[in-house]
Design a protein around this motif. Structure first.
Motif, PDB file in Angstrom:
ATOM      1  N   ARG A  31       0.871  -1.185   0.000  1.00 58.07           N
ATOM      2  CA  ARG A  31       0.000   0.000   0.000  1.00 58.07           C
ATOM      3  C   ARG A  31       0.900   1.225   0.000  1.00 58.07           C
ATOM      4  O   ARG A  31       1.682   1.428   0.931  1.00 58.07           O
ATOM      5  CB  ARG A  31      -0.924  -0.026   1.219  1.00 58.07           C
ATOM      6  CG  ARG A  31      -1.812  -1.262   1.240  1.00 58.07           C
ATOM      7  CD  ARG A  31      -2.456  -1.480   2.578  1.00 58.07           C
ATOM      8  NE  ARG A  31      -3.663  -0.674   2.734  1.00 58.07           N
ATOM      9  CZ  ARG A  31      -4.397  -0.652   3.849  1.00 58.07           C
ATOM     10  NH1 ARG A  31      -4.034  -1.385   4.895  1.00 58.07           N
ATOM     11  NH2 ARG A  31      -5.482   0.085   3.922  1.00 58.07           N
ATOM     12  N   ARG A  34       1.680   5.347  -0.167  1.00 53.24           N
ATOM     13  CA  ARG A  34       1.140   6.642   0.239  1.00 53.24           C
ATOM     14  C   ARG A  34       2.101   7.733  -0.220  1.00 53.24           C
ATOM     15  O   ARG A  34       3.313   7.653   0.027  1.00 53.24           O
ATOM     16  CB  ARG A  34       0.963   6.715   1.755  1.00 53.24           C
ATOM     17  CG  ARG A  34       0.164   5.551   2.347  1.00 53.24           C
ATOM     18  CD  ARG A  34      -0.207   5.821   3.787  1.00 53.24           C
ATOM     19  NE  ARG A  34      -1.298   6.800   3.866  1.00 53.24           N
ATOM     20  CZ  ARG A  34      -1.616   7.470   4.970  1.00 53.24           C
ATOM     21  NH1 ARG A  34      -0.898   7.292   6.073  1.00 53.24           N
ATOM     22  NH2 ARG A  34      -2.618   8.313   4.968  1.00 53.24           N
ATOM     23  N   GLU A  35       1.543   8.757  -0.865  1.00 54.78           N
ATOM     24  CA  GLU A  35       2.350   9.867  -1.353  1.00 54.78           C
ATOM     25  C   GLU A  35       2.182  11.079  -0.439  1.00 54.78           C
ATOM     26  O   GLU A  35       1.057  11.486  -0.138  1.00 54.78           O
ATOM     27  CB  GLU A  35       1.941  10.223  -2.782  1.00 54.78           C
ATOM     28  CG  GLU A  35       2.837  11.280  -3.405  1.00 54.78           C
ATOM     29  CD  GLU A  35       2.606  11.419  -4.897  1.00 54.78           C
ATOM     30  OE1 GLU A  35       2.201  12.526  -5.320  1.00 54.78           O
ATOM     31  OE2 GLU A  35       2.827  10.432  -5.634  1.00 54.78           O
ATOM     32  N   ARG A  90      -0.411  14.096  -0.889  1.00 53.02           N
ATOM     33  CA  ARG A  90      -1.657  13.619  -1.486  1.00 53.02           C
ATOM     34  C   ARG A  90      -2.395  12.662  -0.549  1.00 53.02           C
ATOM     35  O   ARG A  90      -3.590  12.808  -0.312  1.00 53.02           O
ATOM     36  CB  ARG A  90      -1.372  12.898  -2.809  1.00 53.02           C
ATOM     37  CG  ARG A  90      -2.638  12.465  -3.564  1.00 53.02           C
ATOM     38  CD  ARG A  90      -2.318  11.514  -4.706  1.00 53.02           C
ATOM     39  NE  ARG A  90      -1.831  10.217  -4.224  1.00 53.02           N
ATOM     40  CZ  ARG A  90      -1.420   9.243  -5.018  1.00 53.02           C
ATOM     41  NH1 ARG A  90      -1.394   9.423  -6.335  1.00 53.02           N
ATOM     42  NH2 ARG A  90      -1.002   8.086  -4.509  1.00 53.02           N
ATOM     43  N   ASP A  91      -1.663  11.677  -0.005  1.00 49.13           N
ATOM     44  CA  ASP A  91      -2.282  10.657   0.840  1.00 49.13           C
ATOM     45  C   ASP A  91      -1.996  10.869   2.323  1.00 49.13           C
ATOM     46  O   ASP A  91      -2.671  10.299   3.174  1.00 49.13           O
ATOM     47  CB  ASP A  91      -1.782   9.260   0.436  1.00 49.13           C
ATOM     48  CG  ASP A  91      -2.035   8.960  -1.034  1.00 49.13           C
ATOM     49  OD1 ASP A  91      -3.166   9.199  -1.489  1.00 49.13           O
ATOM     50  OD2 ASP A  91      -1.105   8.507  -1.716  1.00 49.13           O
ATOM     51  N   THR A  92      -0.972  11.654   2.621  1.00 44.41           N
ATOM     52  CA  THR A  92      -0.614  11.955   4.004  1.00 44.41           C
ATOM     53  C   THR A  92       0.107  13.300   4.015  1.00 44.41           C
ATOM     54  O   THR A  92       0.700  13.696   3.008  1.00 44.41           O
ATOM     55  CB  THR A  92       0.272  10.834   4.610  1.00 44.41           C
ATOM     56  OG1 THR A  92       0.506  11.106   5.997  1.00 44.41           O
ATOM     57  CG2 THR A  92       1.613  10.721   3.894  1.00 44.41           C
TER      58      THR A  92
END
Length: 342
Positions: free
Chosen positions: A174, A176-177, A180-182
């Motif tokens: 998974r 995460r960027e 954007r995601d965090t």
């Protein structure tokens, strides 16, 4: 003027790793480690700006003009690209990294067996080190792919930006960027600890808070992979300790001694056929290395690597000489690399 599509497709066809768009210079491709001009005429400031702006949406252009620097990922049908746009002496220019469409394996990168062994450690910290643009992310991606392809494990990555995308195989990855995601590496890392991870991959060790959380995760039973900008393995300890406030240095030494499993240091070297290969040295942290980390300077780690062959350790000299014996690199390249490891 060359279109965005033509530029990017030509770079991929030529095997370029980077594209440089710069006023008062031709368009340059990095091929086999060298910058090679691919246009006869130099770009004007206006032409450089037009090519750079063609990579951005209208909203991104506004953000760039506010910030003066802008990073983005561009994913198109024919490839993925990491782009930085900035002002250089008042003129707009761009640097474009051409990314492989899929992760390369440990075998495809010709990495030594010990890299696979470190990928399968159950817990602790493994660092991939080197200067800028030496393939650290590519190696970390290969290690994640090895875990994903062979182990029923949950891998969480925190990246800025995501360069390679993974497809779930035996395990689950998974990604995460940051932005954007965090919100940040720190917030993403804290959240990852609550997401039942077996492995956490951090794009880069950038600050003390990230280092401290990563070491805490490694100490509590998670395998943590990360990259660190440093010129040699014996500088790793010095670099990590430089982030710590004075009173916390002792605690950071203790956490490193308990958690560090190994360090993989690499350099991309030009090959005789105009391509690139990785020359690599590997530290596996033994009880002797842990004592050095607790009490001494990082330069003592050099002797650990030189005497650690039975643990799978590899010196840069061994790696470079192997490439030379196979006639993959020239004597001149070998000398220039090894001059920094005397």
């Amino acid at each position: 003027m060359i279109s965005r599509k033509q530029l990017l497709e030509h770079a991929k066809a030529q095997g370029a790793t980077d594209i440089h768009i710069c006023a008062e210079a031709p368009i340059l491709f990095r091929l086999g480690g060298r910058l090679v001009p691919v246009t006869k005429e130099k770009l004007t400031a206006q032409q450089s700006c037009e090519i750079a702006y063609d990579l951005l949406t209208e909203e991104q252009r506004k953000l760039f003009e506010e910030r003066l620097d802008y990073d983005l990922m561009l994913a198109e049908e024919h490839g993925r690209y990491r782009i930085n746009i900035g002002y250089f002496d008042g003129a707009v220019g761009a640097t474009i990294r051409v990314l492989p469409t899929s992760a390369r394996t440990i075998d495809e990168l010709f990495l030594p067996k010990v890299v696979r062994d470190l990928s399968h450690r159950r817990k602790g910290l493994v660092l991939i080190t080197g200067a800028t643009s030496q393939g650290k992310t590519t190696t970390m991606t290969a290690m994640i792919d090895e875990i994903n392809a062979t182990s029923e494990k949950h891998v969480i990555t925190i990246e800025d930006p995501i360069e390679y995308t993974h497809v779930n195989k035996v395990g689950v990855v998974r990604q995460r960027e940051v932005g954007r995601d965090t919100q940040s590496f720190q917030s993403g890392l804290r959240a990852a600890l609550r997401q039942d991870p077996d492995v956490i991959a951090i794009g880069e060790m950038r600050d003390y808070e990230t280092i401290k959380i990563a070491l805490t995760a490694a100490e509590t039973g998670v395998l943590v992979l990360s990259t660190l900008h440093v010129i040699s393995i014996d500088k790793v300890l010095e670099r990590l300790l430089s982030y710590a406030p004075g009173p916390d240095e002792g605690q950071l030494r203790f956490l490193l001694a308990e958690s560090l499993q190994g360090a993989i240091h690499q350099e991309l070297v030009p090959t005789a056929d105009g391509k690139q290969r990785v020359a690599i040295e590997v530290l596996v942290v033994t009880s002797g290395a842990r004592n050095i980390i607790r009490r001494k300077g990082g330069y003592f780690l050099r002797s650990v690597i030189e005497t650690g062959k039975k643990h799978g350790m590899v010196t840069m000299e061994e790696s470079v000489n192997s490439l030379l014996e196979q006639k993959i690199i020239t004597e001149g390249v070998a000398r220039s690399i090894l001059a920094n490891y005397k």
